[in-house]
Design an enzyme around this catalytic site. Sequence first.
Site, PDB file in Angstrom:
ATOM      1  N   ARG A 134      79.570  31.707  30.264  1.00 39.45           N
ATOM      2  CA  ARG A 134      78.451  31.155  31.031  1.00 39.45           C
ATOM      3  C   ARG A 134      77.307  30.761  30.083  1.00 39.45           C
ATOM      4  NH1 ARG A 134      73.984  34.690  34.334  1.00 39.45           N
ATOM      5  NH2 ARG A 134      72.852  32.896  35.134  1.00 39.45           N
TER       6      ARG A 134
ATOM      7  N   ASP B  68      61.933  46.599  46.916  1.00 39.42           N
ATOM      8  CA  ASP B  68      61.612  47.699  47.829  1.00 39.42           C
ATOM      9  C   ASP B  68      62.519  48.908  47.590  1.00 39.42           C
ATOM     10  OD1 ASP B  68      59.611  46.184  48.905  1.00 39.42           O
ATOM     11  OD2 ASP B  68      60.621  45.760  50.803  1.00 39.42           O
TER      12      ASP B  68
ATOM     13  N   HIS C 150      66.651  41.657  30.497  1.00 36.57           N
ATOM     14  CA  HIS C 150      67.234  40.319  30.511  1.00 36.57           C
ATOM     15  C   HIS C 150      67.782  40.000  29.124  1.00 36.57           C
ATOM     16  CE1 HIS C 150      65.491  39.602  34.419  1.00 36.57           C
ATOM     17  NE2 HIS C 150      64.366  40.121  33.953  1.00 36.57           N
TER      18      HIS C 150
ATOM     19  N   ALA D 205      69.445  36.532  38.755  1.00 34.76           N
ATOM     20  CA  ALA D 205      68.629  35.641  39.596  1.00 34.76           C
ATOM     21  C   ALA D 205      67.842  36.401  40.672  1.00 34.76           C
ATOM     22  CB  ALA D 205      69.526  34.591  40.238  1.00 34.76           C
TER      23      ALA D 205
ATOM     24  N   ARG E 254      61.400  31.367  36.440  1.00 35.23           N
ATOM     25  CA  ARG E 254      61.894  32.626  35.857  1.00 35.23           C
ATOM     26  C   ARG E 254      60.756  33.500  35.329  1.00 35.23           C
ATOM     27  NH1 ARG E 254      67.530  31.655  35.546  1.00 35.23           N
ATOM     28  NH2 ARG E 254      67.919  29.469  35.172  1.00 35.23           N
TER      29      ARG E 254
ATOM     30  N   GLU F 299      63.646  47.136  33.606  1.00 35.17           N
ATOM     31  CA  GLU F 299      64.142  45.775  33.863  1.00 35.17           C
ATOM     32  C   GLU F 299      64.575  45.142  32.544  1.00 35.17           C
ATOM     33  OE1 GLU F 299      61.115  43.203  35.508  1.00 35.17           O
ATOM     34  OE2 GLU F 299      62.311  41.406  35.166  1.00 35.17           O
TER      35      GLU F 299
ATOM     36  N   HIS G 267      64.018  37.183  40.513  1.00 33.43           N
ATOM     37  CA  HIS G 267      62.976  36.223  40.885  1.00 33.43           C
ATOM     38  C   HIS G 267      62.875  36.018  42.392  1.00 33.43           C
ATOM     39  CE1 HIS G 267      63.538  35.583  36.636  1.00 33.43           C
ATOM     40  NE2 HIS G 267      64.764  35.096  36.827  1.00 33.43           N
TER      41      HIS G 267
ATOM     42  N   TYR H 294      72.997  32.683  26.822  1.00 33.05           N
ATOM     43  CA  TYR H 294      73.341  34.089  27.057  1.00 33.05           C
ATOM     44  C   TYR H 294      74.245  34.701  25.985  1.00 33.05           C
ATOM     45  CZ  TYR H 294      71.308  33.055  31.601  1.00 33.05           C
ATOM     46  OH  TYR H 294      70.436  32.693  32.603  1.00 33.05           O
TER      47      TYR H 294
ATOM     48  N   ASN I  98      69.643  44.627  35.073  1.00 31.53           N
ATOM     49  CA  ASN I  98      69.535  43.190  34.862  1.00 31.53           C
ATOM     50  C   ASN I  98      69.856  42.577  36.217  1.00 31.53           C
ATOM     51  OD1 ASN I  98      69.575  40.523  34.260  1.00 31.53           O
ATOM     52  ND2 ASN I  98      70.899  40.695  32.454  1.00 31.53           N
TER      53      ASN I  98
ATOM     54  N   SER J  90      68.095  36.772  28.045  1.00 33.98           N
ATOM     55  CA  SER J  90      67.242  35.689  27.558  1.00 33.98           C
ATOM     56  C   SER J  90      65.768  36.078  27.706  1.00 33.98           C
ATOM     57  CB  SER J  90      67.529  34.407  28.359  1.00 33.98           C
ATOM     58  OG  SER J  90      67.210  34.603  29.731  1.00 33.98           O
TER      59      SER J  90
ATOM     60  N   PRO K  67      74.061  39.010  39.856  1.00 34.96           N
ATOM     61  CA  PRO K  67      74.969  37.877  40.017  1.00 34.96           C
ATOM     62  C   PRO K  67      75.188  37.049  38.750  1.00 34.96           C
ATOM     63  CG  PRO K  67      72.866  37.450  41.084  1.00 34.96           C
ATOM     64  CD  PRO K  67      72.879  38.903  40.710  1.00 34.96           C
ATOM     65  N   ASN K  68      76.418  36.630  38.611  1.00 38.71           N
ATOM     66  CA  ASN K  68      76.882  35.730  37.534  1.00 38.71           C
ATOM     67  C   ASN K  68      76.988  36.398  36.157  1.00 38.71           C
ATOM     68  OD1 ASN K  68      77.016  33.393  39.289  1.00 38.71           O
ATOM     69  ND2 ASN K  68      74.781  33.429  39.267  1.00 38.71           N
TER      70      ASN K  68
ATOM     71  N   ARG L 235      61.366  30.338  29.445  1.00 43.98           N
ATOM     72  CA  ARG L 235      62.276  29.420  30.138  1.00 43.98           C
ATOM     73  C   ARG L 235      61.569  28.724  31.315  1.00 43.98           C
ATOM     74  NH1 ARG L 235      67.728  32.275  31.415  1.00 43.98           N
ATOM     75  NH2 ARG L 235      68.309  30.111  31.816  1.00 43.98           N
TER      76      ARG L 235
HETATM   77  C1  DQA Z   1      68.908  36.743  33.213  1.00 43.81           C
HETATM   78  C2  DQA Z   1      67.763  35.756  33.411  1.00 43.81           C
HETATM   79  C3  DQA Z   1      67.708  35.271  34.850  1.00 43.81           C
HETATM   80  O1  DQA Z   1      66.631  34.357  35.016  1.00 43.81           O
HETATM   81  C4  DQA Z   1      68.989  34.555  35.226  1.00 43.81           C
HETATM   82  O2  DQA Z   1      68.986  34.184  36.574  1.00 43.81           O
HETATM   83  C5  DQA Z   1      70.212  35.368  34.892  1.00 43.81           C
HETATM   84  C6  DQA Z   1      70.240  36.154  33.653  1.00 43.81           C
HETATM   85  C7  DQA Z   1      69.067  37.171  31.729  1.00 43.81           C
HETATM   86  O3  DQA Z   1      69.711  38.187  31.500  1.00 43.81           O
HETATM   87  O4  DQA Z   1      68.569  36.489  30.839  1.00 43.81           O
HETATM   88  O5  DQA Z   1      71.207  35.307  35.591  1.00 43.81           O
HETATM   89  O6  DQA Z   1      68.635  37.911  33.958  1.00 43.81           O
END
Ligand code: DQA
Length: 151
Positions: free
Chosen positions: A17, A86, A99, A76, A110, A97, A79, A22, A73, A101, A9-10, A106
Amino acid sequence: MKVLFLNGPNLNMLGRREPDIYGTTTLTGIEADVKKAAKTLKVEVDFRQSNLEGQLVDWVQQAADRFDVIVINAAAYTHTSVALRDAIAAVEVPTIEIHLSNVHAREKFRHKSLIAPVCCGQISGFGAKSYILALYASVHVKVASKTAKKP
Ligand code: DQA
């Protein structure tokens, strides 16, 4: 070799953003960079994004027998999502995995990743380059699994 990149998401809002956190590269820009690097490595890449947890779960499930590695990635959902954790545990596809950031530098919420224990590793804090590093890590994971000694 086939690698599935999943984005949560996002991440469709990258570029505008919170650019101080980011960066200014859009997700389309990241996808183009990943595909360019993948071509030189002779890796096939499928790159997807969804804001919906269930959609991400479906894609992880469908990756079984179709992809060699998943790079995720989960944004959110990293977390919060037991369902995603699962799904990753259920499929026998090595998962990395990532990210943009450094989540450990942070907010405290997170620092905890529900998916980390079922992933083979985590790349965090290198901005858009986290995706390229994950592409190289995918090749490593694939080669390591091929050369692993059978008991
Ligand atoms: C993120 C870090 C997450 O904590 C956050 O919710 C994101 C982006 C990152 O790529 O740094 O949406 O996954």
